[in-house]
Design a protein around this motif. Structure first.
Motif, PDB file in Angstrom:
ATOM      1  N   MET A  17       0.840  -1.206   0.000  1.00  0.00           N
ATOM      2  CA  MET A  17       0.000   0.000   0.000  1.00  0.00           C
ATOM      3  C   MET A  17       0.872   1.253   0.000  1.00  0.00           C
ATOM      4  O   MET A  17       0.589   2.220  -0.719  1.00  0.00           O
ATOM      5  N   ALA A  18       1.918   1.230   0.812  1.00  0.00           N
ATOM      6  CA  ALA A  18       2.797   2.399   0.886  1.00  0.00           C
ATOM      7  C   ALA A  18       3.559   2.605  -0.414  1.00  0.00           C
ATOM      8  O   ALA A  18       3.775   3.740  -0.853  1.00  0.00           O
ATOM      9  N   ALA A  19       3.970   1.502  -1.037  1.00  0.00           N
ATOM     10  CA  ALA A  19       4.737   1.604  -2.273  1.00  0.00           C
ATOM     11  C   ALA A  19       3.937   2.278  -3.378  1.00  0.00           C
ATOM     12  O   ALA A  19       4.485   3.005  -4.206  1.00  0.00           O
ATOM     13  N   ARG A  20       2.620   2.037  -3.382  1.00  0.00           N
ATOM     14  CA  ARG A  20       1.775   2.679  -4.397  1.00  0.00           C
ATOM     15  C   ARG A  20       1.742   4.195  -4.214  1.00  0.00           C
ATOM     16  O   ARG A  20       1.430   4.940  -5.130  1.00  0.00           O
ATOM     17  N   ASP A  21       2.045   4.659  -2.989  1.00  0.00           N
ATOM     18  CA  ASP A  21       2.011   6.096  -2.689  1.00  0.00           C
ATOM     19  C   ASP A  21       3.407   6.682  -2.511  1.00  0.00           C
ATOM     20  O   ASP A  21       3.555   7.764  -1.935  1.00  0.00           O
ATOM     21  N   ARG A  22       4.433   5.976  -2.983  1.00  0.00           N
ATOM     22  CA  ARG A  22       5.809   6.416  -2.737  1.00  0.00           C
ATOM     23  C   ARG A  22       6.050   7.862  -3.176  1.00  0.00           C
ATOM     24  O   ARG A  22       6.547   8.687  -2.401  1.00  0.00           O
ATOM     25  N   ASP A  23       5.729   8.194  -4.447  1.00  0.00           N
ATOM     26  CA  ASP A  23       5.996   9.532  -4.971  1.00  0.00           C
ATOM     27  C   ASP A  23       5.236  10.595  -4.194  1.00  0.00           C
ATOM     28  O   ASP A  23       5.770  11.660  -3.856  1.00  0.00           O
ATOM     29  N   TYR A  24       3.966  10.274  -3.904  1.00  0.00           N
ATOM     30  CA  TYR A  24       3.163  11.234  -3.149  1.00  0.00           C
ATOM     31  C   TYR A  24       3.757  11.472  -1.767  1.00  0.00           C
ATOM     32  O   TYR A  24       3.870  12.609  -1.303  1.00  0.00           O
ATOM     33  N   LEU A  25       4.145  10.392  -1.108  1.00  0.00           N
ATOM     34  CA  LEU A  25       4.714  10.515   0.234  1.00  0.00           C
ATOM     35  C   LEU A  25       6.012  11.312   0.219  1.00  0.00           C
ATOM     36  O   LEU A  25       6.245  12.167   1.084  1.00  0.00           O
ATOM     37  N   ALA A  26       6.858  11.025  -0.753  1.00  0.00           N
ATOM     38  CA  ALA A  26       8.139  11.732  -0.829  1.00  0.00           C
ATOM     39  C   ALA A  26       7.916  13.239  -0.995  1.00  0.00           C
ATOM     40  O   ALA A  26       8.562  14.062  -0.341  1.00  0.00           O
ATOM     41  N   HIS A  27       6.967  13.602  -1.904  1.00  0.00           N
ATOM     42  CA  HIS A  27       6.668  15.016  -2.126  1.00  0.00           C
ATOM     43  C   HIS A  27       6.072  15.653  -0.870  1.00  0.00           C
ATOM     44  O   HIS A  27       6.476  16.760  -0.454  1.00  0.00           O
ATOM     45  N   ALA A  28       5.106  14.944  -0.246  1.00  0.00           N
ATOM     46  CA  ALA A  28       4.438  15.505   0.920  1.00  0.00           C
ATOM     47  C   ALA A  28       5.400  15.682   2.091  1.00  0.00           C
ATOM     48  O   ALA A  28       5.376  16.707   2.783  1.00  0.00           O
ATOM     49  N   VAL A  29       6.260  14.685   2.323  1.00  0.00           N
ATOM     50  CA  VAL A  29       7.220  14.779   3.433  1.00  0.00           C
ATOM     51  C   VAL A  29       8.182  15.937   3.189  1.00  0.00           C
ATOM     52  O   VAL A  29       8.510  16.703   4.109  1.00  0.00           O
TER      53      VAL A  29
END
Length: 554
Positions: free
Chosen positions: A183-195
């Motif tokens: 689940m987290a891997a599917r959101d990797r790019d989003y998470l990186a940008h948000a963090v």
């Protein structure tokens, strides 16, 4: 143990109350006397299908009540009752009651608590096994064969159960970790940008309130600046009010001696100078406090706008942005370190699976040894029961991995072959009614006290046999009755003579109404009944003598 049976308005039985004791009880009577009605009544109380045809003609309903000795707390029946919220008073008997209406419908009660027919069937299976050609419970149910074999061979599945539980727990942890990483891997790019965005912004808990308060103070200063400046101009400077007061005071001081009344005027003027000086100082303090930097106000408003916008974007309160950033950073770290974590969990699962397999394989080996011993024990019982051409085997076969449980990886089933060269098959597939009952008896004797219900009922187990075979059946029933309560419907005098109790089932008629009754026989009556079974309708002296010898022999 079944202690009593009360029957009302079941087919030919108008009212019947029976008491049963421990050991072997035999039920005899002429063909058609109603022995099957008695068993049907007991079956009804134990959860069998409720047929309105059982209701005596002309009656509204039939009822059967079976009374059992109180089962111990660790008995399957007691645990089943507890699981279903049915109370058992210490020392009180267990009462099972079933009613059937003539127009259809039935009700079931356990200790006067209403229950379902399904619960009644399950409870009945814990208390009584009825073995006959149409019975599909007890030893004929392959689902219970593994437990019976384990009890017979004293095969302890505890280590297997513990290993299985540890394995499944580790497998669940691995599956959960994989799901989390996926689940987290599917959101990797989003998470990186948000963090990155949240980290650079650096929101702090309580920051919104602090900024809003500072902005409000600066906005108030902006509104009051002109008024404060004008007031200060009135007080300060060479032409200000305070300067004028001081100049007036100096001039008055020079002339105050000319008139004593001027001294009072001077005192008042001095006080006015002091008060005006204090007002000037206070006004300066307020002006300093309310002073603001337009650039700072602009920065504050920009920061506050961005802070609230970021909170709306992530659908949280501004004070929660720091925690959100930490949570997203942790998820991102889980992605980056997930492979190592999953690899460790996979190794743990493999280790626990291997431990389970080792324990289960050891249990399988124990079962194979126990199966060989059980096969030999049953084989020793077959020949005396006129089943010498039959063969018995206990199949211990591997299950597919998806079917493995805390009880191991084996399927256990009892099979027979009734003739030389015939293939093995489950008991119910190839045995006739009489053969089936004798196979069950052989199994029960071999298994002795290992599992099963406390009360066993055999319906015409001696059908089609006599002489030595009937004697062998009687001897084995008697042996089995040392550890179980046994009720047997029999036409064999050799079996009847073995009974510790003897019930005679007979049919009577007054010309209009036919009734079935049951009578407990005393010793003299037993001799007469066994003599009847030996000779038929006319009881001869020779039959009586033979009956006497049978009774003495046991």
């Amino acid at each position: 143990m079944l202690s009593a049976l009360s029957i009302r308005n079941v087919v030919l039985i108008e009212a019947l109350d029976l008491d049963f004791g421990a050991g072997l009880s035999v039920l005899t009577g002429e063909t058609g006397a109603g022995k099957s009605i008695l068993l049907d009544s007991l079956g009804l109380a134990l959860g069998a299908r409720a047929d309105s045809g059982l209701v005596r003609n002309g009656e509204a309903q039939a009822s059967v009540t079976a009374t059992f000795d109180p089962p111990p707390a660790d008995h399957r029946a007691a645990m089943l009752l507890a699981d279903n919220g049915i109370d058992m008073e210490p020392g009180e008997p267990l009462l099972i009651r079933r009613t059937v209406k003539a127009d259809g419908g039935s009700r079931a009660f356990v200790n006067d608590s209403a229950c379902s027919a399904a619960l009644l069937r399950e409870l009945g299976g814990c208390l009584v096994e009825i073995h006959g050609q149409h019975d599909d419970r007890g030893l004929l149910n392959a689902r219970g064969h593994r437990a019976l074999l384990d009890a017979y061979g004293r095969c302890d599945a505890g280590a297997v159960g513990a290993a299985y539980g540890a394995w499944r727990k580790a497998a669940s942890a691995l599956a959960e970790a994989r799901e989390t990483v996926d689940m987290a891997a599917r959101d990797r790019d989003y998470l990186a940008h948000a963090v990155d965005e949240l980290t650079r912004f650096g929101a702090q808990p309580g920051e919104e309130a602090t900024l809003a308060e500072e902005r409000a103070s600066m906005q108030k200063g902006a509104r009051l600046t002109d008024d404060l400046s004008a007031i200060a101009d009135c007080l300060t400077g060479s032409d200000g009010g305070l300067a004028q007061l001081r100049q007036a005071a100096r001039r008055l001081d020079r002339i105050a001696a000319e008139d004593e009344r001027l001294a009072a005027v001077l005192e008042a003027l001095d006080r006015a100078v002091v008060e005006a000086g204090e007002a000037e100082d206070r006004l300066a303090e307020v002006a300093e406090a309310l002073s603001f930097d337009p650039a700072r106000l602009d920065d504050i408003e920009t920061r506050l706008f961005d802070l609230r916008g970021l909170a709306r974007k992530h659908q949280v309160q501004p004070d929660d942005l720091a925690d959100l950033c930490a949570d997203m950073a942790a998820r991102l770290t889980a992605i980056e370190g997930g492979e190592e974590h999953i690899a460790a969990l996979e190794a743990d699962v493999a280790q626990k699976a291997a431990a389970y397999r080792a324990a289960a394989q050891a249990l399988s080996s124990e079962r194979q040894l126990a199966a060989g011993k059980l096969d030999a024990a049953v084989a020793a019982e077959l020949a005396p029961l006129k089943l010498d051409a039959a063969r018995f085997r206990t199949v211990v076969a591997p299950l597919d991995e998806g079917q493995w449980t805390g009880q191991g990886m084996d399927r256990v089933e009892f099979e027979i072959s009734t003739n030389p060269g015939a293939p093995f098959a489950p008991l119910t597939k190839i045995a006739s009614g009489g053969e089936l009952s004798r196979f069950i008896l052989a199994l029960k004797v071999a298994l002795a006290e290992q599992g099963g219900a406390d009360t066993l009922i055999f319906d015409e187990i001696d059908r089609g046999v006599g002489g030595a075979v009937a004697s062998a059946i009687g001897e084995r029933l008697s042996r089995l009755a040392r550890s179980n309560q046994i009720l047997v419907v029999t036409h064999s005098p050799q079996v009847a003579a073995r009974g510790a109790g003897h019930l005679l089932i007979a049919k009577s008629s007054d010309g209009t109404v036919t009734r079935t009754g049951v009578h407990a026989l005393d010793e003299g009556e037993r001799r007469e009944e066994i003599a009847r079974m030996l000779s038929g309708a006319e009881i001869t002296a020779e039959a009586r003598a033979q009956a006497e010898r049978l009774l003495e022999r046991v």
